[in-house]
Scaffold this motif. Structure first.
Motif, short mmCIF file in Angstrom:
data_model
loop_
_atom_site.label_atom_id
_atom_site.label_comp_id
_atom_site.label_asym_id
_atom_site.label_seq_id
_atom_site.Cartn_x
_atom_site.Cartn_y
_atom_site.Cartn_z
N TRP A 180 0.88 -1.08 -0.07
CA TRP A 180 0.02 -0.10 -0.14
C TRP A 180 0.78 1.04 -0.05
O TRP A 180 1.72 1.42 0.78
N SER A 234 -3.54 4.39 -3.25
CA SER A 234 -4.46 3.55 -4.00
C SER A 234 -5.09 2.47 -2.90
O SER A 234 -4.76 2.44 -1.80
N ASP A 235 -5.82 1.57 -3.56
CA ASP A 235 -6.27 0.51 -2.32
C ASP A 235 -5.27 -0.50 -1.99
O ASP A 235 -4.25 -0.80 -2.68
#
Length: 298
Positions: free
Chosen positions: A43, A47-48
């Motif tokens: 991560w 972003s996810d």
């Protein structure tokens, strides 16, 4: 005439613990669980998160920077305890006296506890400034070649150790002061009758009677040293080089400068596990958990 039934006394009901439990769950347990989950992801903070399995933990195990940070953290922890404990113990026992001058001096000495770590770090960074700081003036007085204390690895580490002690010795002094005032005066009176002097009384009565307090102070000191961050961020930023990059600062640098929050979460989780394990080990080895007396040392 009617007599009222006696009021029941005992332990408070479970409802009194609900606010504290909720605070712990939302601000301690839940964040730790989230960070533990993120340690198994890749991560960047934008972003996810994507599941990466044990990649971060494998990297953590083989990371040379992490090994160096762990070594520096352990060294800082050990030196912090060796430096702060004798001073805080002696000052705490001295401050436990009832004389008025001791109370006034103790109040002045405890002033660093009222300021934030960031403010104190900025103050000491100005004092250590190689051009305008106090050490520059001292170097000029004694005709020393260099006044850049924070520019050398050993000097920067010593500065961190000193600033940490200057800020937190008053806290541990306060802990020892409270413990010393709980020691029965009758023990000292009996020792005086037997001919024991001040030094003999200190080592034969005061130190053994303060064993609970010493363990408590040691646990706080060790956990604090392992999680120390803000002063290093302001004072040295982990430098020069990596001379003061301990584990918490490595976590910050990895997560918020390199935007590798998955790996930073693994570092944070490992730090929490280590600090908890060290604390429990200290309590176990010292027998602190078996001490049931409500009066210090008795």
């Amino acid at each position: 005439m009617t007599t009222s039934s006696p009021r029941r006394t005992g332990r408070p009901g479970i409802a009194w613990a609900v606010p504290g439990l909720l605070f712990f769950v939302f601000f301690a347990a839940a964040p730790m669980l989230i960070v533990g989950y993120l340690s198994f992801t890749d991560w960047d903070g934008l972003s996810d998160p994507s599941w990466s399995g044990t990649d971060n933990w494998t990297r953590l195990w083989n990371d040379d920077a992490m090994r160096q940070a762990i070594g520096l953290s352990l060294l800082l922890t050990l030196l912090t305890w060796l430096f702060q404990t004798p001073i805080a113990l002696l000052l705490g026992v001295w401050a436990a006296g009832r004389q008025r001058n001791r109370a006034v001096l103790s109040a002045i000495f405890f002033l660093p506890l009222l300021a934030s770590s960031v403010a104190l770090a900025l103050l000491w960074k100005t004092i250590f400034d190689p051009n305008l700081g106090l050490n520059a003036q001292i170097a000029e007085w004694f005709n020393l070649s260099s006044a850049d204390l924070l520019g050398s690895p050993r000097g920067a580490f010593a500065a961190v150790l000193f600033v940490t002690a200057w800020q937190f010795i008053p806290l541990h002094t306060l802990i020892y002061q409270g413990g010393a005032r709980q020691i029965p005066q009758s023990l000292y009176d009996a020792a005086s009758i037997d001919g024991a002097g001040t030094v003999r009384q200190f080592f034969a009565i005061t130190v053994p009677q303060l064993r609970n307090t010493i363990v408590t102070s040691t646990v706080l000191m060790v956990v604090g040293a392992l999680t120390y961050f803000d002063t290093i961020l302001i004072l040295t930023r982990g430098g020069p080089g990596d001379a003061t990059t301990i584990v918490p600062f490595l976590m910050y640098r990895t997560g918020f400068q390199a935007f590798d929050l998955g790996y930073a979460s693994a570092v944070a989780t490992a730090l929490v596990i280590t600090a908890t394990a060290v604390s429990l080990l200290l309590v176990r080895l010292t027998g602190f958990s078996k001490m049931r007396s409500t009066r210090e040392g008795i």
